[in-house]
Enzyme design. Structure first.
Site, mmCIF file in Angstrom:
data_model
loop_
_atom_site.group_PDB
_atom_site.id
_atom_site.type_symbol
_atom_site.label_atom_id
_atom_site.label_comp_id
_atom_site.label_asym_id
_atom_site.label_seq_id
_atom_site.Cartn_x
_atom_site.Cartn_y
_atom_site.Cartn_z
ATOM 1 N N LYS A 1 -68.025 -5.713 33.833
ATOM 2 C CA LYS A 1 -69.446 -5.617 33.470
ATOM 3 C C LYS A 1 -69.677 -4.698 32.267
ATOM 4 O O LYS A 1 -70.675 -4.861 31.558
ATOM 5 C CB LYS A 1 -70.302 -5.173 34.656
ATOM 6 N N LYS B 1 -58.677 -7.222 37.862
ATOM 7 C CA LYS B 1 -60.007 -6.735 38.259
ATOM 8 C C LYS B 1 -60.070 -6.538 39.778
ATOM 9 O O LYS B 1 -59.995 -7.496 40.543
ATOM 10 C CB LYS B 1 -61.062 -7.766 37.833
ATOM 11 N N LYS C 1 -64.817 1.397 29.849
ATOM 12 C CA LYS C 1 -66.109 1.944 29.388
ATOM 13 C C LYS C 1 -65.955 2.502 27.970
ATOM 14 O O LYS C 1 -66.797 2.303 27.106
ATOM 15 C CB LYS C 1 -66.586 3.051 30.343
ATOM 16 N N GLY D 1 -70.781 1.253 40.022
ATOM 17 C CA GLY D 1 -70.720 0.894 41.440
ATOM 18 C C GLY D 1 -71.548 1.797 42.338
ATOM 19 O O GLY D 1 -72.198 1.332 43.286
ATOM 20 N N ASN D 2 -71.569 3.106 42.016
ATOM 21 C CA ASN D 2 -72.271 4.047 42.902
ATOM 22 C C ASN D 2 -73.795 3.890 42.860
ATOM 23 O O ASN D 2 -74.488 4.441 43.701
ATOM 24 C CB ASN D 2 -71.865 5.496 42.587
HETATM 25 N N1 ADP Z 1 -61.173 10.824 31.506
HETATM 26 C C1 ADP Z 1 -62.069 10.602 32.456
HETATM 27 N N2 ADP Z 1 -63.289 11.209 32.405
HETATM 28 C C2 ADP Z 1 -64.204 10.990 33.368
HETATM 29 N N3 ADP Z 1 -64.003 10.164 34.429
HETATM 30 C C3 ADP Z 1 -62.828 9.528 34.529
HETATM 31 C C4 ADP Z 1 -61.802 9.717 33.552
HETATM 32 N N4 ADP Z 1 -60.737 8.950 33.907
HETATM 33 C C5 ADP Z 1 -61.070 8.338 35.045
HETATM 34 N N5 ADP Z 1 -62.329 8.662 35.429
HETATM 35 C C6 ADP Z 1 -62.953 8.129 36.646
HETATM 36 O O1 ADP Z 1 -63.510 6.871 36.299
HETATM 37 C C7 ADP Z 1 -64.667 6.676 37.109
HETATM 38 C C8 ADP Z 1 -65.495 5.533 36.520
HETATM 39 O O2 ADP Z 1 -64.860 4.303 36.800
HETATM 40 P P1 ADP Z 1 -65.350 3.332 37.974
HETATM 41 O O3 ADP Z 1 -65.638 4.141 39.217
HETATM 42 O O4 ADP Z 1 -64.357 2.246 38.067
HETATM 43 O O5 ADP Z 1 -66.663 2.792 37.311
HETATM 44 P P2 ADP Z 1 -68.067 2.226 37.858
HETATM 45 O O6 ADP Z 1 -68.967 3.435 37.968
HETATM 46 O O7 ADP Z 1 -68.487 1.294 36.782
HETATM 47 O O8 ADP Z 1 -67.847 1.559 39.184
HETATM 48 C C9 ADP Z 1 -65.318 8.033 37.113
HETATM 49 O O9 ADP Z 1 -66.234 8.186 38.152
HETATM 50 C C10 ADP Z 1 -64.105 8.954 37.245
HETATM 51 O O10 ADP Z 1 -63.822 9.186 38.601
HETATM 52 N N1 CP Z 2 -67.853 -7.056 37.488
HETATM 53 C C1 CP Z 2 -67.617 -5.714 37.478
HETATM 54 O O1 CP Z 2 -67.169 -5.116 36.487
HETATM 55 O O2 CP Z 2 -67.923 -5.071 38.684
HETATM 56 P P1 CP Z 2 -67.631 -3.559 39.065
HETATM 57 O O3 CP Z 2 -68.268 -2.706 37.990
HETATM 58 O O4 CP Z 2 -68.304 -3.363 40.405
HETATM 59 O O5 CP Z 2 -66.162 -3.387 39.124
#
Ligand code: ADP
Ligand code: CP
Length: 313
Positions: free
Chosen positions: A213, A129, A275, A12-13
């Protein structure tokens, strides 16, 4: 630097860093493209998969706000398709700009991608989700009472609407995606986990859901025979005891070791857990494969095994 075919899932970032305007998201993607071009420069074939949680949720809300007889609201699968076009277009522009700056001559293309799911998937009875903006708990509870939508707390970050997120069964356009990548094009595909569709007598039809995703990227990586699945997010490493004084980064880790950590609940559901599950599944497939979980800033180093969490069978 490892060579080969890589599927990269953008977190997302990489797209939205708070500000949801088109301008801010395009600026964020220009920074993302600057990192990706370092890999592209090495003549590695890449397919880019991106998320759409914030964007598809916002598109859905916009449908409801403007709904009238003349401007009917579009369903969630169609909003997913809109998000693929919108984000794919932004990524194309950003990558082309970076390619030009680095004098690299390559084509970049977005494939609107349908992903087949099982209509009997349990996810349709249990929405998980998160999409769209964050709300305070009282706001979310009010919205839940006023609408049929379900809201849940999202990994300690606030409340969000949640929708069904079925497992991707197959990727309808995977052969086209593979042809494009094998002829050297940079391909953006399976955006937002893909447009969820099911088989019917008339062909494929959309179903209201948002696919994860990371799971969709893993499925695509298998189907195009990728050597590496790279999952980019906001952290440089996966940690055990994350955010605690005794947190420890995982550098080289096997699928079996990760399974033990899952049993210890080291990875938050809905954020790091999918992930990890996607990575485990990918590395256990046929052939020599690895998965990497790291940040956009460390991706180049991670491909040289100098940073990031490197997962092997
Ligand atoms: N064990 C872990 N190790 C590292 N990050 C973790 C852990 N558990 C949770 N996280 C968090 O999960 C985040 C990633 O998930 P999310 O922000 O939903 O993913 P995306 O980057 O796909 O949007 C990381 O940035 C961190 O803040
Ligand atoms: N579709 C999906 O997984 O989107 P985000 O990563 O933004 O949650």
């Amino acid at each position: 630097m490892t060579r080969g075919k890589i599927v990269i899932a953008l977190g997302g970032n990489a797209i939205q860093t708070g500000d949801a305007t088109a301008k801010a998201q395009q600026e964020a993607l220009e920074k993302t493209a600057e990192q990706l071009v370092k890999i592209i420069e090495k003549n590695i074939d890449i397919v880019i998969v991106h998320g759409n949680g914030p964007q598809v949720g916002n598109i859905l809300l916009q449908q409801k706000v403007a709904e009238s007889e003349k401007t009917p609201a579009m369903p969630l699968d169609t909003c997913g398709a809109m998000s693929q076009g919108m984000i794919g277009y932004w990524i194309e522009n950003a990558i082309e700009k970076a390619l030009k700056k680095h004098n690299i001559n390559k084509e970049v293309v977005t494939v609107v991608t349908r992903v087949v799911v099982d209509e009997k998937d349990e996810a349709f009875n249990n929405p998980t989700k998160p999409i769209g903006p964050f709300y305070a708990e009282d706001e979310a509870r009010k919205l839940m009472n006023e609408t049929k939508a379900v809201f849940k707390e999202d990994a300690g970050r606030g409340w969000r609407r949640v929708v069904p997120s079925p497992i991707p069964v197959s990727i309808h356009e995977h052969r086209v995606i593979n042809s494009l990548v094998e002829q050297g094009d940079i391909v953006i595909a399976v955006g937002g986990g893909g447009i969820p569709v099911i088989h019917s007598e008339e062909g494929l039809i959309g179903i209201e859901a948002v696919i994860d995703k990371d799971f969709a990227a893993q499925k695509l990586a298998e189907l195009v025979g990728a050597d590496i699945l790279v999952i980019l997010t906001a952290v440089d490493f996966v940690y055990v005891n994350f955010n605690q004084p005794n947190q420890k980064k995982l550098e080289f880790v096997t699928a079996d070791e990760l399974e033990e950590y899952i049993k210890e609940q080291q990875f938050a559901a809905g954020s790091m857990l999918p992930k990890i599950e996607a990575a485990i599944h990918f590395v256990r497939g046929n052939g020599e494969r690895k998965a990497i979980i790291t940040s956009l800033e460390r991706v180049y180093e991670a491909l040289e095994e100098k940073a990031g969490t490197i997962i092997s069978r």
